[in-house]
Write an enzyme that holds these catalytic residues in place. Sequence first.
Site, PDB file in Angstrom:
ATOM      1  N   CYS A 111      81.758  95.134  22.033  1.00 18.82           N
ATOM      2  CA  CYS A 111      82.327  96.458  21.815  1.00 18.82           C
ATOM      3  C   CYS A 111      82.442  96.791  20.327  1.00 18.82           C
ATOM      4  O   CYS A 111      82.206  95.965  19.453  1.00 18.82           O
ATOM      5  CB  CYS A 111      83.699  96.544  22.465  1.00 18.82           C
ATOM      6  SG  CYS A 111      84.894  95.405  21.746  1.00 18.82           S
ATOM      7  N   ALA A 142      84.547  94.505  18.217  1.00 20.69           N
ATOM      8  CA  ALA A 142      83.853  93.265  17.846  1.00 20.69           C
ATOM      9  C   ALA A 142      82.940  93.506  16.651  1.00 20.69           C
ATOM     10  O   ALA A 142      82.820  92.652  15.764  1.00 20.69           O
ATOM     11  CB  ALA A 142      83.052  92.727  19.029  1.00 20.69           C
ATOM     12  N   ARG A 189      83.319  82.973  14.895  1.00 23.33           N
ATOM     13  CA  ARG A 189      82.006  83.434  14.469  1.00 23.33           C
ATOM     14  C   ARG A 189      81.367  82.618  13.350  1.00 23.33           C
ATOM     15  O   ARG A 189      80.288  82.928  12.886  1.00 23.33           O
ATOM     16  CB  ARG A 189      82.103  84.907  14.083  1.00 23.33           C
ATOM     17  CG  ARG A 189      80.745  85.554  13.967  1.00 23.33           C
ATOM     18  CD  ARG A 189      80.815  87.031  14.032  1.00 23.33           C
ATOM     19  NE  ARG A 189      79.703  87.629  13.340  1.00 23.33           N
ATOM     20  CZ  ARG A 189      79.716  88.008  12.071  1.00 23.33           C
ATOM     21  NH1 ARG A 189      80.813  87.889  11.349  1.00 23.33           N
ATOM     22  NH2 ARG A 189      78.656  88.523  11.511  1.00 23.33           N
ATOM     23  N   HIS A 200      80.190  98.534  13.549  1.00 22.76           N
ATOM     24  CA  HIS A 200      79.598  98.304  12.225  1.00 22.76           C
ATOM     25  C   HIS A 200      79.698  99.584  11.406  1.00 22.76           C
ATOM     26  O   HIS A 200      80.091  99.574  10.245  1.00 22.76           O
ATOM     27  CB  HIS A 200      78.104  97.947  12.336  1.00 22.76           C
ATOM     28  CG  HIS A 200      77.813  96.758  13.193  1.00 22.76           C
ATOM     29  ND1 HIS A 200      76.667  96.664  13.947  1.00 22.76           N
ATOM     30  CD2 HIS A 200      78.496  95.620  13.413  1.00 22.76           C
ATOM     31  CE1 HIS A 200      76.664  95.519  14.598  1.00 22.76           C
ATOM     32  NE2 HIS A 200      77.766  94.860  14.293  1.00 22.76           N
TER      33      HIS A 200
END
Lengths: 538, 461
Positions: A54, A57, A88, A186
């Site tokens: 999503c 994230a 991550r 992003h």
Amino acid sequence: MLNHNTLDEILNKYPAKEKRNRKKHILIKNITQENQEIEANTRTIPGIISSRGCAFAGCKGVVLGPLKDVVNIVHGPIGCGYYAWLTRRNKGVSKAPMKNFLPYCVSTDMQESDIVFGGEKKLARTIDEVVQIFQPQAITISATCPVGLIGDDIQAVARSAREKYGINVTAYSCEGYKGVSQSAGHHIANNGLTEHVIGAGDMEEAPQKYTVNILGEYNIGGDGWVIKKMLEELGYHIQAVMTGDGSFEELSNAHVAELNLVQCHRSINYIASMLEVKYGTPWLKINFIGIRSTVEALRSLALYFGERELIERTEDYITRELARIEPQLLPYRRICAGKTAFCYVGGSRGHHYQGLYEELGIETILAGYVFAHRDDYEGRQVIPNIKSDSDSKNIPDLHVAPDENRFRLKLSPERAAELKDKIALSTYAGMIQDMKDGSVIVDDLNHFETEELIRILKPDIFSSGIKDKYVVQKMGIPSKQLHNYDYSGPYAGFEGALNFARDVAMSFASPTWNYIEPPWAHRPLLEGTLVKGDMENA
Amino acid sequence: MLDSTPREIIARTGAVINPAKTCQPIGAMYAALGIHRCLPHSHGSQGCCAYHRSHLTRHFREPVMASTSSFTEGASVFGGSANLKTAIKNVFTLYNPDVIAVHTTCLSETIGDDIPSIIKSAAIPPGKMVIHANTPSYQGSHVTGFSNMTKGMVNYLAEASLENKREQVNILPGFLNPGDMREIKRLTALMGVPFIMFPDTSGSLDSPMSGQFNMFPKGGARVEAIRDSGNSSLTLALGEYAASDPAYQLERKCLVPAVVLRTPIGIQATDALIMALRQHFVAEVPDEIEEERGQLVDIMTDLHYHFHGKKVAIFGDPDIVASLTEMVLSLGMKPVHLLTGTPNTSLGGAQGNFEATVTAMLEDAGLAGRVKAGGDLFELHQWIKNEPVDLLIGNTYGKYIARAEDIPLVRVGFPILDRGVHSYLPVVGYRGALRLMEMIDNALQDRVDRDARDEDLELIM
């Protein structure tokens, strides 16, 4: 090889509407056909098991999370903050007095009463506590789904915290339902960093010659460190890395760089474009994964600055490194030669790793991205033709203007035009142009298609992420995670290519695959010898 | 490591720092994987489903299949009904499970989607089922979500179809690994008592390598079995937070008496399980179990000097921490910091009283310690800075504290992301206690060896 008939057979198993949809996301590369189109960055179909995540994230998890001296507050129920905590492999190290908050997860842990009565007060209290305990120079606030729904004004909370504490506090409205994948996040993070962080520092000039930023490099498994070491050895100065092992301090002065290098185009191209407009800094698409790509990146970079001494130094370095690496690769190449791979990753690596696979003798027969846009497949020239839809319209485009004091053209238009013929200056050609005739390109490859395409194409190795990994390995096919490198790496640069070769060869050479079939599987339970006379008696 | 954690503790009312819990939906997803041929479905943004699948996959190192309603902004405004109905159609067409188990998320709960009415209007093929549980992420924890999905199984499936109850026991194992569920089934079978375990992830999240991928492996509780649980004469709920609520629901719905026991970790909690079976079903304890128990006590007495007086901090899920506390007390250890992230009591499920239960254990042993529900690892770390311990027991997140304070860590609970095998081998039962003792003993003695001067290194310990 996959042909259109076989592909149709797979697609026929979908309900009619879903078939029409998915058909546009799958392409068989045909070199006789120019400008093959693929659909991307559209809604995931409910119920079809996809690997996508999503907006939260993409924003907190990918872009903001790696900033090591920033406290990233997650405003929401506990889960989102928890899952984006240390999962991550974006490594970071801080030298005192800089702090390192990477091992910390800070959440407002919204409870039912916060949902009912609003969570702004709790968020403000959280900021107070964070300031008291950690004394950071910068704080980010990332929103999770319920925040937007209940109407918490996180921008206002951030504003008043900035005034109260005089530190950089920014808020990101990256609710999970925004856009269609991580990609929306992003973009939201890129907007916030461009508007409030980059340029917040007081540097006016690059501290030394050859100052560059590295964008879209998240230091997974230490990739960024390899790249940084290589570039520093060649005489470059890295002002900021976005955002792996990155810091607020460096990022706030990223405006001084002479050039922005772009590793992951998808997650950071917005910043690259905006910095070009705002500060006159061009960007260069490079790829430090793979030997030839690394060589090409180093050459392009040297060419950009154009000084003979730098170009020569770069060539010497490349010669030296190739001589060092090539012999070491041979034993791995022997194991890997002739094998085939699926390469389905994120928004850049699906492309980036193909060259490295090829250098090991492995052919990528299928590739795709989880959350890329058409330009990542077809090249940036398609951007004007991409139709915006209701989902993409929900993510605001930030319109920047040249900075009155700091805009400085880094390249003359003539020089830029000359360079554009030689290097990927402010452009990206995408994945498809690099792929072989007959290979398959799939956008948002889902579980059903994964199973079907593996059955038909029988790859020797499958590279993607954790959610597919054991699905594929149950089939007896090694799966290499290219999001987190199966906790190995670094894979970037010359050194990284060696590590990758070792790891991929290991997945083929491991004796563990030899035991899947038990010894009794093909041997009858009762065995006897034929004694003379038996036939007559029978 | 964790250099910004100060020793001085300030009261916090806003920030949770380094949580010792996560949200309900992941527990619901895990529970649903304990039904045979069931596909969990997350009704929310696709990010939830991606996070939960990734996290469960990392813990079990197994495929974790689940689907999502993939909410967009539009669905969040207009409701997720169309998304769920499309999802149900697609899931049955493409993956063909017998059951879809829908759980909600903070998104669908906040907008108030009415799942039962959406399910009623969805196209469900004959012979297939869709069940659901409400699992708002802003209540309770992942343990609550596990409990709520188990309760959903009772709500949708359990039936009292017989006039008289059958001589069989329902076992609600709580949020345990498949290896633990197997062990509890083994012990119950040895006791000769017919049982129904649900959820049951053994054979589902520890499936063997065969060279083939099966979306629905052999394991999992059968729907018919869960249905028949309404005819059992007893339900044993193992763990008040993870299992009591569905057990009481079954009692209300089908009049099956519910007994709540601790998670059978350690000798006392295992004794309690065996005794409950023995007394209710008038079943003699077989030699095999008595032998296992005797072996455990033998080792406990043999090695007591390795354990006695050692200070330990334990964190994790409330049922697990409570039983581990009881176990380390039985070894003569001193549990001084006991913390769970799950709130002591919460709306919407999981009934328990961690703080009272654990405090009473300490009091019985004549000890005092810090006990907290709804705590976080930042605070646990601060406790340890103020009162150091010899050993930390908890999930993988404990490794950062263990490194910062240079104390050994024994990994027990959920999640364990940095080691393998743990989900296959039990920590429950007498055998599980033996395994736990070995893990703790190794950790403590490895530390003694590491710290010993050359002249003090002992061959025999």
